[in-house]
Design an enzyme around this catalytic site. Sequence first.
Site, PDB file in Angstrom:
ATOM      1  N   ASP A 248      -6.053   0.702   6.958  1.00  0.00           N
ATOM      2  CA  ASP A 248      -6.505  -0.358   7.860  1.00  0.00           C
ATOM      3  C   ASP A 248      -5.354  -1.348   8.027  1.00  0.00           C
ATOM      4  O   ASP A 248      -5.435  -2.499   7.641  1.00  0.00           O
ATOM      5  CB  ASP A 248      -7.738  -1.025   7.217  1.00  0.00           C
ATOM      6  CG  ASP A 248      -8.363  -2.066   8.122  1.00  0.00           C
ATOM      7  OD1 ASP A 248      -7.859  -2.269   9.242  1.00  0.00           O
ATOM      8  OD2 ASP A 248      -9.353  -2.683   7.691  1.00  0.00           O
TER       9      ASP A 248
ATOM     10  N   GLY B  84       0.806  -1.222   0.000  1.00  0.00           N
ATOM     11  CA  GLY B  84       0.000   0.000   0.000  1.00  0.00           C
ATOM     12  C   GLY B  84       0.836   1.267   0.000  1.00  0.00           C
ATOM     13  O   GLY B  84       0.441   2.289  -0.570  1.00  0.00           O
TER      14      GLY B  84
END
Lengths: 298, 298
Positions: free
Chosen positions: B178, B161
């Site tokens: 998250d 990410g």
Amino acid sequence: MSKKPAPLSRLSCCGGERIMAALKGKWCTETYRDTALSFRIKKKLYAKKSGFQMVEVYETEKHGNLMALDGCYMVSEAEEFVYHDMLAHVPLFAHPNPRNVLVIGGGDGGTVREVMRHKGVTNIDFVEIDPDVYEVSKRYFPALVKGLEADKRVKFKFGDGIKFVKAARSEYDVILIDGTDPSEIAGGLFGAEFFKDVHRALKPDGIMCMQSEDPWYDLDIIKGVQTRLKKIFKKAGLYLAYIPIYPSGMWSFSIASKRYAPSETRNKKSKIKKFRYYTPALHKAAFELPQFVKDGIK
Amino acid sequence: MSKKPAPLSRLSCCGGERIMAALKGKWCTETYRDTALSFRIKKKLYAKKSGFQMVEVYETEKHGNLMALDGCYMVSEAEEFVYHDMLAHVPLFAHPNPRNVLVIGGGDGGTVREVMRHKGVTNIDFVEIDPDVYEVSKRYFPALVKGLEADKRVKFKFGDGIKFVKAARSEYDVILIDGTDPSEIAGGLFGAEFFKDVHRALKPDGIMCMQSEDPWYDLDIIKGVQTRLKKIFKKAGLYLAYIPIYPSGMWSFSIASKRYAPSETRNKKSKIKKFRYYTPALHKAAFELPQFVKDGIK
């Protein structure tokens, strides 16, 4: 999915049968409804059966001294301010001018200490059933009892709070019920008969407030309390606070009033400058319940 | 002083060295900063080292299936709605019209599932580093991945990410981070460089939100995150939720925006009728921090 610990000081995280290996060293543990919460301890400081319950004190690594009654955590030096701020200040700020206050239970002294901070309060009746709890608190939790015996407003009345309330008539502005869980010793503190006695003991604009367990594992208990309070009092409400030594960490307080909406602050006389948990904004916000709690107490 | 358990289903509460006797049977345990949280289990369902981390799944008595990554609890069937409601809906209701959303991490699927409930959202990029987490979730947490693969808005992009965000330019309305705790695998998700990349990846009125540890044991981590976000974003805020499987039960989310105050709801397009934790009133209330948290992040 979410996240956790910074790894540096993390012990070996583990699961299942590896618990014994993971919990090397000395720990105290409370087990509750298929969960368990443990704190690493430096040593056990005290353990003795009083006339009412097993009283234990541990010196923990993270929470300072920690008291357990009948194996259940009651108070630690590190987090006590949450419970005492939220049990005392929410009702004492919801009432416009609290003067005569009754504290049932709260033998560690912390609730009375917070009530004492309200200068307008002229009398505090302090009815704890187990004098040993107060003595242990004096020895191991000095910050909780600080100033209590020197304050002439505080009237120590060791004895049964349920009987005490039964005899009272329209006397109190605020009654705080700081008991243990609904077990043998404190079960009566959750019943309709007791709530009726509390109602009668309050002045016509009086407010009562009590701890009422956690919404994760005991929503049924909370619903029972709320249902009974709503039948007896004009207004009843529920608010929450984060208490890391209690099951789930989510704790509830049930508050009921003969006149005022308890989520509003209307006390302008208690000019307390500094809190550790409570704030006037949090007073209102703590009544905003998660949806599952709202559904559960309907 | 306070209270606890109803005694009927209480295991023998205990302290100190008696932990082993108290924790008879099988339990899973996470230890963290001299505390430990255990759940009684029926059985261990899965344990395997993925390319990134140790992935474990337990069938617990109280929380349904429970996933741990590198020994830290991530998600359980019983409480997942809190985390996913609060990570997804607070930013998605703070934004007036979220359409393009990026979810970094969240391999269990729960965050994407909640984003999908916003009908106005037209694209969800889902970038999880560890495909094994998603596969395990499909097998043991079916409610979390429900409908994900059938929803054409969801673009699965397994990968890093941090690298993904670095390549993005003014594309997203909302970015949800998250990840796990700030350890080897997720530590970069807490740093200024990453936050700058997130800022660049957002549209001029974009909002980001991330989990940011617990105020009891990690207030320093939260302060660091808040300080960095405030330097990079026009608005930054902190809000809390009760998560009973995380350390202390008090969990924080850090939110930052290029334009809007994140504590206000302004999205009128997402007409979601039923939540399990989130409510519009709780959206605002969750930003009302206890005094010690306010002081700690100053």
